[in-house]
Design an enzyme around this catalytic site. Structure first.
Site, PDB file in Angstrom:
ATOM      1  N   SER A 145       0.858  -1.179   0.000  1.00 45.61           N
ATOM      2  CA  SER A 145       0.000   0.000   0.000  1.00 45.61           C
ATOM      3  C   SER A 145       0.896   1.231   0.000  1.00 45.61           C
ATOM      4  O   SER A 145       2.047   1.172   0.452  1.00 45.61           O
ATOM      5  CB  SER A 145      -0.888  -0.007   1.247  1.00 45.61           C
ATOM      6  OG  SER A 145      -1.470   1.261   1.464  1.00 45.61           O
ATOM      7  N   TYR A 158      -1.577  -0.649  10.349  1.00 46.34           N
ATOM      8  CA  TYR A 158      -1.721  -1.191   8.989  1.00 46.34           C
ATOM      9  C   TYR A 158      -0.571  -0.698   8.117  1.00 46.34           C
ATOM     10  O   TYR A 158       0.041  -1.479   7.375  1.00 46.34           O
ATOM     11  CB  TYR A 158      -3.067  -0.759   8.397  1.00 46.34           C
ATOM     12  CG  TYR A 158      -3.274  -1.147   6.954  1.00 46.34           C
ATOM     13  CD1 TYR A 158      -3.662  -2.440   6.609  1.00 46.34           C
ATOM     14  CD2 TYR A 158      -3.093  -0.220   5.932  1.00 46.34           C
ATOM     15  CE1 TYR A 158      -3.862  -2.800   5.282  1.00 46.34           C
ATOM     16  CE2 TYR A 158      -3.291  -0.561   4.605  1.00 46.34           C
ATOM     17  CZ  TYR A 158      -3.675  -1.851   4.287  1.00 46.34           C
ATOM     18  OH  TYR A 158      -3.862  -2.199   2.973  1.00 46.34           O
ATOM     19  N   LYS A 162       2.431  -2.831   6.135  1.00 49.80           N
ATOM     20  CA  LYS A 162       2.672  -2.726   4.694  1.00 49.80           C
ATOM     21  C   LYS A 162       4.093  -2.253   4.395  1.00 49.80           C
ATOM     22  O   LYS A 162       4.674  -2.604   3.362  1.00 49.80           O
ATOM     23  CB  LYS A 162       1.637  -1.791   4.059  1.00 49.80           C
ATOM     24  CG  LYS A 162       0.227  -2.381   4.051  1.00 49.80           C
ATOM     25  CD  LYS A 162       0.183  -3.715   3.313  1.00 49.80           C
ATOM     26  CE  LYS A 162      -1.194  -4.256   3.112  1.00 49.80           C
ATOM     27  NZ  LYS A 162      -1.240  -5.510   2.339  1.00 49.80           N
TER      28      LYS A 162
END
Length: 252
Positions: A145, A158, A162
Site C-alpha cells: 500500500s 496497517y 505494509k
C-alpha cells in the site's frame, strides 16, 4: 500477447474472492494461467472460480486463512496435488480491524494485523519456494500500500505492516534470485474495493484525496491487475526487488 502470456503457468492468488485479488485472478486466467483462487470463505471463492471457468478458463478454489499456517500448508499441498506446480504467487490477502490513532490500537489488533499482512506472506512464500525453484523462473508479487511508503492517517499499524511487507519483498528478491525467482511489490493508492470502503464512501475524505490526484479519480481493481500481469509475465523478467506504485500520482 506472447510477452504477457501466462500459458502453462500456475498462479496462486490470496484474498481473491473480491476486489484487487479477484481482478488479478480473472486477468491471469484470461492470459492463460491456471489459477488457484484463495480466500477465507469457500462459497465466495467458488463464485469467482465459476466466473472464470464459465469462460472456458482453468481455475480451482481453495479456502485458506493466511493467518493460519496449517491453512497455508493445505493451500500449497492441494495446489500441487491438482496442478503439480506453482509458478506465480500473489500475496494479496490483508486485514485491518482498526481505524483510528495508534494509541487506540490494542496488542491483539496489532498481532492480528502483523500475522495476516506480514507473517502470512512470509510463510506462504517459503512454502511455495521449493516448487517455484523447479521451474527456475517463479514470480512472487506482494500487494502492499502507499501507506507502506508513508503512514496513512488513522491507519498507523496497517501502514507499519505494509512497510514491513515492502522490506520483506526486497529480502525475498535478494535471497531467491539465485533460484531464478523474482519478488516485487505493488503499492496501490485508494482503490474502490470493499476493503477501503470506509475511505472512498466518505465524501469529504474522497474529495480531499481526489483533489491531490493528477489522475482525478479513485482507482479500480483493474488498475492494479494490469500491473500484476506485467510482474507475473516475462515482460518483467529483469525486475526484482522493485516497488511499483499505482496511486494516480498521489505520492508525487
Amino acid at each position: 500477447m506472447n510477452t504477457f502470456s501466462l500459458n502453462n503457468k500456475v498462479a496462486v492468488v490470496t484474498g481473491a474472492s473480491k476486489g484487487i485479488g479477484q481482478a488479478i485472478a480473472e486477468l491471469y486466467a484470461e492470459y492463460g494461467a491456471k489459477v488457484v483462487v484463495s480466500s477465507r470463505k469457500q462459497d465466495a471463492i467458488d463464485l469467482v472460480v465459476k466466473s472464470i471457468t464459465d469462460k472456458g478458463q482453468d481455475a480451482i478454489g481453495i479456502a485458506a486463512n493466511t493467518g493460519k499456517a496449517e491453512d497455508l500448508k493445505n493451500l500449497i499441498d492441494q495446489t500441487i496435488a491438482h496442478y503439480g506446480q506453482i509458478d506465480i504467487l500473489v500475496n494479496n490477502a490483508a486485514t485491518n480491524p482498526t481505524f483510528g490513532p495508534m494509541l487506540n490500537t490494542d496488542a491483539d489488533a496489532f498481532d492480528h494485523i502483523m500475522n495476516v499482512n506480514v507473517k502470512g506472506p512470509f510463510e506462504l512464500s517459503k512454502m511455495a519456494f521449493p516448487h517455484m525453484m523447479k521451474s527456475g523462473n517463479g514470480s512472487i508479487i506482494n500487494i502492499s500500500s502507499i501507506g507502506g511508503l508513508s503512514p496513512e492517517p488513522l491507519l498507523g499499524i496497517y501502514s507499519v505492516s505494509k512497510s514491513a511487507l515492502i522490506s520483506l519483498t526486497k529480502v525475498m528478491a535478494k535471497e531467491f534470485g539465485v533460484a531464478g525467482i523474482r519478488a516485487n511489490v505493488i503499492c496501490p493508492g485508494l482503490i474502490k474495493t470493499k476493503f477501503s470502503e470506509a475511505l472512498w464512501s466518505n465524501e469529504p475524505i474522497a474529495d480531499k484525496m481526489i483533489k491531490r490526484l493528477p489522475i482525478s479519480r479513485i482507482g479500480t481493481p483493474e488498475d492494479i491487475s494490469g500491473l500484476a500481469l506485467f510482474l507475473a509475465s516475462e515482460a518483467s523478467a529483469y525486475s526484482t526487488g522493485s516497488v511499483f506504485t499505482a496511486d494516480g500520482g498521489y505520492t508525487i
